[in-house]
Enzyme design. Structure first.
Site, mmCIF file in Angstrom:
data_model
loop_
_atom_site.group_PDB
_atom_site.id
_atom_site.type_symbol
_atom_site.label_atom_id
_atom_site.label_comp_id
_atom_site.label_asym_id
_atom_site.label_seq_id
_atom_site.Cartn_x
_atom_site.Cartn_y
_atom_site.Cartn_z
ATOM 1 C CG ASP A 1 -16.570 -5.606 22.384
ATOM 2 O OD1 ASP A 1 -16.731 -4.668 21.596
ATOM 3 O OD2 ASP A 1 -16.701 -5.485 23.614
ATOM 4 C CE LYS B 1 -4.171 -17.020 22.459
ATOM 5 N NZ LYS B 1 -3.099 -16.707 21.500
ATOM 6 C CG ASP C 1 -14.565 -1.199 18.438
ATOM 7 O OD1 ASP C 1 -15.719 -1.446 18.025
ATOM 8 O OD2 ASP C 1 -14.327 -0.428 19.382
ATOM 9 C CE1 TYR D 1 -17.505 -9.621 25.904
ATOM 10 C CE2 TYR D 1 -18.480 -7.554 26.588
ATOM 11 C CZ TYR D 1 -17.552 -8.252 25.839
ATOM 12 O OH TYR D 1 -16.687 -7.583 25.037
ATOM 13 C CG ASP E 1 -2.822 -14.805 18.701
ATOM 14 O OD1 ASP E 1 -3.703 -15.563 18.255
ATOM 15 O OD2 ASP E 1 -1.804 -15.236 19.270
#
Ligand code: NAD
Length: 357
Positions: A245, A189, A249, A142, A221
């Protein structure tokens, strides 16, 4: 207690749900004899329309001078369909997080029992799920360098983390784990990304300071899969901006709806409290938005910024009572919910206020 709160309702349903959040603050002030004063400020599309700037300087000044911020949402379809727009509503939100040094976004994911069957996940898998996410807010893709090559055929965003950014959120997550079930899952990751390898290294360095906390590392993942398969295995989860993020959700489905999830963005100064959902222009102006995420954001504010534990618990209990009484907004209603129990934004807010009295 005297507290000064800046209300930044923003765009779309942000305006509608934040109005209910503020009513709840007023009710708490009356019931517990506190004095809350308010100011309002612009952000996002609303601010662009009025000033040309998604984050006017005045909004930052007012926010810095406050004890806490009640935030709604930013966003407008005009910009969603125009990725090349240089001035965008979300710059307002990213900017205020940066300006106030709000580096940790706390997202409690807890299912109210009454909503067990409203989730798309089986009740037997969900029962007892209680997760606290710590999403890093001021680093990652970001804020890293981004751009396009001269021929416009290649684009890049840089995933970047500094040691101190990982350290400060990791410490906050460990501290929270110590007050809960003493389990911390760090999500990265690290099998692919160098920034994730630094992330994991830092978490491993800090872990010995908290010997009572059981630490596990998951690749993002695998974490995405485990959240749905076995949400009860998680206690505190700490992760970067992008992974957080997306995972939060996903985790919103554990709580039944985005309309139920509150969040706190904290750093070393003024905290900002907001629902995790966006401006939801598909339902804006219809008066059907679920205001409970904003109400629960108020509970987080009372608890974290003001240390008002009893008041915060009273707000959560009021939401619980309203759900137990069978009231629902459209997003959390089921086929079996009687039509007259499906309420709009303001009517749901009134039920919460009644339960608070
Ligand atoms: P969204 O969260 O606004 O909506 C997703 C879906 O959930 C929609 O169908 C919406 O109707 C529903 N929904 C969301 N909140 C609800 C509520 N309180 N009650 C009932 N239903 C609710 O996400 P989106 O549609 O991807 O984005 C819309 C705009 O919001 C975009 O411009 C996006 O950039 C912005 N956005 C802002 C924030 C923020 O301000 N923190 C977060 C996410 C998205």
């Amino acid at each position: 207690m005297k507290k000064h709160i800046v209300v930044i309702a923003g765009d779309g349903i942000g305006q509608e749900v934040t109005a209910v959040g503020k009513q709840v603050l007023d009710a708490i002030a009356t019931k517990y004899n506190h004095e809350f004063t308010y100011d309002t400020a612009l952000i996002g599309h609303a601010a662009i329309e009025e000033t040309g700037n998604p984050l006017p300087e005045e909004t930052i000044t007012k926010s810095k001078a406050s004890d806490a911020i009640l935030f709604g949402a930013v966003g407008h379809p005009k910009y969603d369909n125009d990725p090349s727009a240089k001035v965008r509503p979300e710059q307002g939100l990213l900017g205020i997080r940066k300006a106030l040094g709000l580096y940790a976004n706390l997202r409690p994911i807890k299912l109210f029992d009454e909503l067990l069957s409203a989730s798309s996940i089986k009740p037997e898998i969900l029962r007892g799920a209680d997760i606290l996410f710590f999403r890093e807010l001021t680093g990652d893709v970001y804020f890293g360098e981004r751009g396009r090559t001269d021929d416009n055929n290649t684009a890049y965003d840089t995933m970047i983390y500094s040691r101190y950014e990982v350290e400060r959120i990791t410490v906050k997550a460990f501290e929270a784990a110590m007050t809960r079930r003493k389990k911390l899952c760090s999500v990265d990751k690290a099998n692919v990304l160098e920034s994730s390898r630094l992330w994991r290294e830092v978490v491993q360095e800090i872990a010995p300071r908290y010997p009572e906390v059981t630490v596990e590392h998951q690749f993002v993942d695998a974490a995405a899969m485990l959240l749905i398969k076995d949400p009860c295995r998680f206690d505190v989860v700490v992760t970067g901006n992008l992974f957080g993020d997306i995972l939060t959700d996903e985790a919103s489905q554990i709580a039944g709806s985005m309309g139920m999830l509150a969040s706190a963005s904290v750093g070393d100064t003024t905290g900002l409290y907001e629902p995790i959902h966006g401006s939801a222009h598909d339902i804006t102006g219809k008066g059907v938005a679920n205001p409970l995420a904003s109400v629960l954001s108020v509970a987080l504010m009372l608890d974290i910024s003001f240390g008002m534990k009893e008041e915060a618990e009273a707000v959560v209990q009021a939401v619980d009572a309203v759900l137990k009484a069978g009231f629902r907004t459209g997003d959390i209603a089921e086929l079996s919910t009687p039509r007259d129990m499906i309420l709009g934004t303001q009517a749901m807010g009134e039920q919460v206020l009644k339960a608070l009295l």
